[in-house]
Design an enzyme around this catalytic site. Structure first.
Site, mmCIF file in Angstrom:
data_model
loop_
_atom_site.group_PDB
_atom_site.id
_atom_site.type_symbol
_atom_site.label_atom_id
_atom_site.label_comp_id
_atom_site.label_asym_id
_atom_site.label_seq_id
_atom_site.Cartn_x
_atom_site.Cartn_y
_atom_site.Cartn_z
ATOM 1 N N SER A 119 35.644 26.935 52.176
ATOM 2 C CA SER A 119 35.887 25.025 51.882
ATOM 3 C C SER A 119 37.546 25.153 50.817
ATOM 4 O O SER A 119 37.533 26.204 50.357
ATOM 5 C CB SER A 119 34.878 25.311 51.008
ATOM 6 O OG SER A 119 35.481 24.403 50.340
ATOM 7 N N HIS A 152 35.886 24.571 56.645
ATOM 8 C CA HIS A 152 34.962 23.416 55.944
ATOM 9 C C HIS A 152 35.662 22.556 54.821
ATOM 10 O O HIS A 152 36.570 23.082 54.028
ATOM 11 C CB HIS A 152 33.867 24.513 55.132
ATOM 12 C CG HIS A 152 32.943 23.532 54.173
ATOM 13 N ND1 HIS A 152 32.227 23.315 55.045
ATOM 14 C CD2 HIS A 152 33.197 23.116 53.231
ATOM 15 C CE1 HIS A 152 30.497 22.385 54.370
ATOM 16 N NE2 HIS A 152 31.901 22.377 53.022
ATOM 17 N N ASP A 201 35.849 19.708 52.820
ATOM 18 C CA ASP A 201 35.026 18.804 51.949
ATOM 19 C C ASP A 201 35.829 17.198 52.204
ATOM 20 O O ASP A 201 37.147 16.797 51.563
ATOM 21 C CB ASP A 201 35.074 19.387 51.062
ATOM 22 C CG ASP A 201 34.036 20.242 50.401
ATOM 23 O OD1 ASP A 201 32.729 20.577 51.133
ATOM 24 O OD2 ASP A 201 34.339 21.387 50.646
ATOM 25 N N MET A 216 35.548 13.857 50.178
ATOM 26 C CA MET A 216 34.493 12.930 48.844
ATOM 27 C C MET A 216 35.887 12.046 49.128
ATOM 28 O O MET A 216 36.996 11.222 48.805
ATOM 29 C CB MET A 216 35.190 14.158 47.654
ATOM 30 C CG MET A 216 34.824 15.036 47.935
ATOM 31 S SD MET A 216 34.588 16.113 46.687
ATOM 32 C CE MET A 216 33.849 18.054 46.372
ATOM 33 N N HIS A 260 32.541 17.689 55.619
ATOM 34 C CA HIS A 260 31.577 17.752 54.872
ATOM 35 C C HIS A 260 31.739 16.522 54.868
ATOM 36 O O HIS A 260 32.938 16.535 53.543
ATOM 37 C CB HIS A 260 31.004 18.975 53.922
ATOM 38 C CG HIS A 260 30.557 18.801 53.231
ATOM 39 N ND1 HIS A 260 30.152 19.356 52.138
ATOM 40 C CD2 HIS A 260 28.986 17.336 52.922
ATOM 41 C CE1 HIS A 260 29.037 19.176 51.091
ATOM 42 N NE2 HIS A 260 28.834 17.665 52.248
ATOM 43 N N MET A 311 31.772 13.101 51.707
ATOM 44 C CA MET A 311 30.504 13.016 50.992
ATOM 45 C C MET A 311 31.279 11.382 50.620
ATOM 46 O O MET A 311 32.354 11.739 49.787
ATOM 47 C CB MET A 311 31.151 13.974 49.753
ATOM 48 C CG MET A 311 30.006 14.915 50.119
ATOM 49 S SD MET A 311 30.923 16.648 49.221
ATOM 50 C CE MET A 311 31.947 17.355 50.565
ATOM 51 N N MET A 346 22.580 21.869 50.479
ATOM 52 C CA MET A 346 23.898 21.977 49.208
ATOM 53 C C MET A 346 22.879 23.129 48.072
ATOM 54 O O MET A 346 21.059 22.817 47.558
ATOM 55 C CB MET A 346 24.034 21.190 48.041
ATOM 56 C CG MET A 346 24.860 19.697 49.193
ATOM 57 S SD MET A 346 26.191 20.458 49.614
ATOM 58 C CE MET A 346 26.932 20.949 48.517
ATOM 59 N N GLY A 384 32.945 25.033 42.866
ATOM 60 C CA GLY A 384 32.910 26.490 41.595
ATOM 61 C C GLY A 384 31.959 26.610 40.569
ATOM 62 O O GLY A 384 31.734 27.406 39.586
ATOM 63 N N ASP A 390 26.111 25.924 50.899
ATOM 64 C CA ASP A 390 27.114 25.142 50.512
ATOM 65 C C ASP A 390 27.196 25.113 48.877
ATOM 66 O O ASP A 390 26.559 24.173 49.151
ATOM 67 C CB ASP A 390 27.248 24.052 51.938
ATOM 68 C CG ASP A 390 28.389 23.418 51.082
ATOM 69 O OD1 ASP A 390 29.467 24.425 50.064
ATOM 70 O OD2 ASP A 390 29.371 22.191 50.820
ATOM 71 N N GLY A 391 27.655 26.016 48.208
ATOM 72 C CA GLY A 391 27.740 26.037 46.701
ATOM 73 C C GLY A 391 27.580 27.324 46.434
ATOM 74 O O GLY A 391 27.012 27.692 45.554
ATOM 75 N N GLY A 392 28.395 28.050 45.197
ATOM 76 C CA GLY A 392 28.296 28.932 44.711
ATOM 77 C C GLY A 392 27.913 30.272 45.673
ATOM 78 O O GLY A 392 26.847 31.135 44.935
ATOM 79 N N SER A 449 35.420 28.657 46.259
ATOM 80 C CA SER A 449 36.101 29.449 45.122
ATOM 81 C C SER A 449 35.903 31.182 45.065
ATOM 82 O O SER A 449 36.770 32.085 45.485
ATOM 83 C CB SER A 449 35.565 29.644 43.523
ATOM 84 O OG SER A 449 34.237 29.429 43.394
HETATM 85 C C1 DX5 Z 1 31.041 21.282 46.921
HETATM 86 C C2 DX5 Z 1 31.860 21.284 47.904
HETATM 87 C C3 DX5 Z 1 31.174 22.882 48.641
HETATM 88 C C4 DX5 Z 1 32.643 23.279 47.506
HETATM 89 C C5 DX5 Z 1 32.285 25.064 47.519
HETATM 90 O O1 DX5 Z 1 30.677 19.762 46.743
HETATM 91 O O2 DX5 Z 1 30.888 20.728 49.093
HETATM 92 O O3 DX5 Z 1 31.944 22.743 49.762
HETATM 93 O O4 DX5 Z 1 34.055 23.520 47.968
HETATM 94 O O5 DX5 Z 1 32.616 25.248 46.512
HETATM 95 P P1 DX5 Z 1 32.277 27.160 46.008
HETATM 96 O O6 DX5 Z 1 32.454 28.048 46.948
HETATM 97 O O7 DX5 Z 1 33.529 27.042 45.333
HETATM 98 O O8 DX5 Z 1 30.744 27.171 45.328
HETATM 99 ZN ZN ZN Z 2 31.193 21.208 51.092
#
Ligand code: DX5
Ligand code: ZN
Length: 233
Positions: free
Chosen positions: A12, A37, A39, A41, A70, A72, A141, A149, A183-185, A206
């Site tokens: 990402s 990826h 993102d 926003m 992605h 959002m 998600m 992060g 996606d996430g963590g 991250s």
């Molecule tokens: C959050 C994003 C993710 C994010 C993941 O809204 O959609 O793609 O970058 O970041 P990490 O891998 O650090 O959780």
């Molecule tokens: Zn994402």
């Protein structure tokens, strides 16, 4: 055959150095990334603001890797033709942010991109049930969207298994393949369990861009993915 699908790692860019994005994309693809990826926003659907179609267009000449957009954003539809024109390959959106998700999925494919729905942690999987033939990707998600992060929400493992069941049942009844992305963590220490739960496509921000050597991390992620397969195969 629970693990017939190929696996993909999708770094990402949210965690990349925004002042050197082209170089970051090249480095991470040379280090083994499968998808990029991206993102998006809008400070409306989520409380953060990132990149739009112009940045996608600027990055496009720097890589042949698929760009996985992605969204959002709310509303969704107007931005889709712009991302398709900017070189996006995959476009996913949050169904509750679109007035007509079935129409939005069709719109993405009409513009030559792969289409997918994104499910927030509390969003039920039911949204996919009546649009299966229009799906190329399902993205779960494993954090609430808006920031990199954050910590992986463990309930996602159960939800991944449910989504894997729906996708496999669809495929076994003659339907097309659908990627199952998370996606996430996502980190080296949890990706094996995430794979074992059924994901085949792994977004990591991250975990990759926070490290000095991308190849070392991506190799470690792949080794853990393989462990996840042997765990429950
Ligand atoms: C959050 C994003 C993710 C994010 C993941 O809204 O959609 O793609 O970058 O970041 P990490 O891998 O650090 O959780
Ligand atoms: Zn994402």
């Amino acid at each position: 055959m629970p693990f017939a699908q190929p696996t993909r790692i999708a770094p990402s860019l949210l965690a990349a150095d925004f002042a050197r994005l082209g170089e970051e994309v090249k480095n991470v693809v040379a280090s083994g990334a499968d998808w990029i990826h991206f993102d998006v926003m809008d400070n409306h659907y989520v409380p953060n603001l990132t990149m739009g179609p112009m940045v996608c267009e600027a990055l496009r000449p720097h890589t042949d890797a698929p760009i996985d957009v992605h969204l959002m954003v709310e509303p969704v539809d107007a931005i889709i033709p712009q991302f398709a024109k900017a070189g996006a390959n995959i476009i996913t959106f949050h169904p509750e942010a679109s007035r007509h998700p079935d129409r939005t999925l069709a719109l993405i494919r009409e513009h030559g991109c792969k289409a997918g729905l994104v499910f927030n942690p509390a969003t039920p999987l039911d949204w996919m049930d009546h649009v299966m033939e229009k799906l190329d990707v399902i993205l779960l998600m494993s954090v609430n969207p808006g920031f990199g992060g954050q910590a992986f929400i463990p309930e996602t493992l159960r939800k991944l298994a449910l989504a894997r069941g729906k996708i496999d049942a669809w495929k076994n009844s003659g339907g097309q393949g659908i990627a199952l992305e998370v996606d996430g963590g996502v980190k080296i220490d949890n990706i094996a369990a995430i794979r074992a739960a059924g994901a085949d496509t792994f977004v990591a921000g991250s975990a990759i861009f926070g490290q000095p050597d991308y190849k070392t991390v991506i190799d470690a992620l792949r080794a853990e993915i393989a462990k996840g397969e042997s765990l429950s195969a």
